[in-house]
Motif scaffolding. Structure first.
Motif, mmCIF file in Angstrom:
data_model
loop_
_atom_site.group_PDB
_atom_site.id
_atom_site.type_symbol
_atom_site.label_atom_id
_atom_site.label_comp_id
_atom_site.label_asym_id
_atom_site.label_seq_id
_atom_site.Cartn_x
_atom_site.Cartn_y
_atom_site.Cartn_z
ATOM 1 N N GLY A 1 0.760 -1.307 0.141
ATOM 2 C CA GLY A 1 -0.078 -0.038 0.180
ATOM 3 C C GLY A 1 0.955 1.389 0.064
ATOM 4 O O GLY A 1 0.467 2.262 -0.743
ATOM 5 N N GLY B 1 -4.029 4.598 0.291
ATOM 6 C CA GLY B 1 -3.850 3.401 0.416
ATOM 7 C C GLY B 1 -5.329 2.436 0.688
ATOM 8 O O GLY B 1 -5.356 1.240 0.410
ATOM 9 N N GLY B 2 -6.286 3.234 0.963
ATOM 10 C CA GLY B 2 -7.717 2.519 1.162
ATOM 11 C C GLY B 2 -8.396 1.696 0.245
ATOM 12 O O GLY B 2 -8.643 0.590 0.704
ATOM 13 N N LEU C 1 -6.130 -1.502 0.526
ATOM 14 C CA LEU C 1 -6.138 -2.109 1.842
ATOM 15 C C LEU C 1 -7.579 -2.974 2.169
ATOM 16 O O LEU C 1 -7.664 -3.846 2.834
ATOM 17 N N VAL C 2 -8.777 -2.246 1.648
ATOM 18 C CA VAL C 2 -10.022 -2.632 2.179
ATOM 19 C C VAL C 2 -10.372 -3.952 1.951
ATOM 20 O O VAL C 2 -10.584 -5.186 2.639
ATOM 21 N N LEU D 1 -7.921 -6.411 3.943
ATOM 22 C CA LEU D 1 -8.448 -6.392 5.236
ATOM 23 C C LEU D 1 -9.720 -7.074 5.527
ATOM 24 O O LEU D 1 -9.743 -7.600 6.548
ATOM 25 N N ALA E 1 -12.396 -3.209 7.993
ATOM 26 C CA ALA E 1 -11.728 -3.174 7.274
ATOM 27 C C ALA E 1 -11.683 -1.645 6.506
ATOM 28 O O ALA E 1 -10.685 -0.896 6.491
ATOM 29 N N THR F 1 -10.362 0.622 9.698
ATOM 30 C CA THR F 1 -8.966 0.356 9.717
ATOM 31 C C THR F 1 -8.179 1.040 8.782
ATOM 32 O O THR F 1 -7.151 1.511 8.868
ATOM 33 N N GLY F 2 -8.511 0.689 7.574
ATOM 34 C CA GLY F 2 -7.884 1.444 6.290
ATOM 35 C C GLY F 2 -7.835 2.819 6.295
ATOM 36 O O GLY F 2 -6.721 3.318 5.952
ATOM 37 N N THR G 1 -5.198 4.011 9.019
ATOM 38 C CA THR G 1 -3.937 4.333 8.663
ATOM 39 C C THR G 1 -3.501 5.307 7.716
ATOM 40 O O THR G 1 -2.214 5.921 7.919
ATOM 41 N N ILE H 1 0.428 -1.925 9.688
ATOM 42 C CA ILE H 1 0.209 -1.352 8.344
ATOM 43 C C ILE H 1 0.837 0.035 8.173
ATOM 44 O O ILE H 1 1.385 0.411 7.331
ATOM 45 N N SER I 1 3.707 0.942 5.903
ATOM 46 C CA SER I 1 3.407 1.989 4.719
ATOM 47 C C SER I 1 4.601 3.028 4.674
ATOM 48 O O SER I 1 4.887 3.602 3.676
#
Length: 276
Positions: A22, A33-34, A37-38, A41, A59, A62-63, A66, A230, A234
């Motif tokens: 990411g 990055g979302g 990541l999602v 995750l 997910a 949390t994404g 980050t 993450i 990252s």
């Protein structure tokens, strides 16, 4: 289970790989990055025993969390080049906070995970098409007045909160359309990513306080072990991607990544359409 007990070796390796990828893509292509990541995750959270719909919501949350950390290094780099329009950031930020609060504390909490997966799939498919076509909006107007910028910020913060993305695919075209130079639009969008992520993350943390089925070591909808690993990975991956951007042909890479996004959108579409 304590915070550190949740960090089993296999999970740490998965999260490190995800964070490095990411961060690298963020540095290489200037994206948040979302979107990457999602989907991954979602699978990781499901493997932790989280129910499918809740896994999607965790997910997304949390994404987004980050981005609070990864946006800082990006903003610092753009600020050093004098590219960030801080005047625009200050005017859009109040609307972003209001829109983020409406999304994360209200609509996000009310919608089911399957519905959010469908929204995410549509957003990622749209973003992939933008990246594939590489079209820039015509600069045809100036920035709106205070009310218009409050509304624009609200829309950016709200929609970002539903899909767990930093908002760049919305804010950059909007700023370019409003006669902001492309390099300033990208830099300003990166700066907007911080209030977007911070406001939405606070909302996710509050909205998920009494939700049943959350794993240990969670802060509302945010899974803290994933956030920690993450975010660290990252920050390491982003400079590598930034250096690669100067050595690799970016336009073909954007098209390749667009194909990856279509695949991720298809996966989230499946997550949203399958039976609860």
């Amino acid at each position: 289970m304590s915070f550190f007990a949740a960090l089993d070796p296999l999970l740490v390796l998965q999260l490190l790989a995800l964070g490095l990828c990411g961060g690298f893509l963020a540095g290489l292509l200037g994206i948040g990055g979302g979107m990457v990541l999602v989907p991954f995750l979602t699978v990781i959270m499901a493997n932790q025993g989280v129910e499918a719909g809740l896994a999607v919501k965790m997910a997304i949350a949390t994404g987004m969390a980050t981005i609070v950390f990864t946006s800082l290094s990006s903003v610092r780099a753009h600020h050093r080049r004098g590219a960030v329009r801080w005047d625009i950031v200050r005017r859009l930020a109040p609307g972003i906070v209001l829109g983020a609060a409406l999304a994360s504390l209200g609509v996000f909490a009310a919608l089911g995970g399957q519905t959010l997966a469908l929204v995410f799939a549509v957003f990622v498919a749209f973003s992939a098409t933008q990246m594939w076509l590489d079209k820039k909006p015509a600069a045809s107007r100036t920035l709106p007045g205070p009310t218009g910028q409050l509304a624009a910020g609200g829309g950016i913060g709200f929609f970002s909160g539903l899909v767990g993305a930093g908002g760049g695919f919305i804010s950059v075209p909007f700023l370019v359309w409003c006669n902001v130079a492309m390099h300033q639009a990208v830099a300003t969008s990166a700066a907007l990513g911080f209030p977007i992520a911070l406001a939405n993350s606070a909302g996710y943390a509050l909205a998920g306080q009494r939700v049943a089925g959350l794993p240990d070591a969670s802060l509302g909808y945010i899974f803290l072990p994933a956030l920690l690993v993450i975010a660290l990975a990252s920050v390491l991956g982003a400079p590598l991607g930034a250096r690669a951007a100067h050595a690799l042909p970016v336009k073909p890479l954007k098209r390749l990544f667009a194909l990856v996004l279509y695949a991720l959108a298809a996966f989230m579409l499946y997550q949203g359409l399958r039976a609860p």
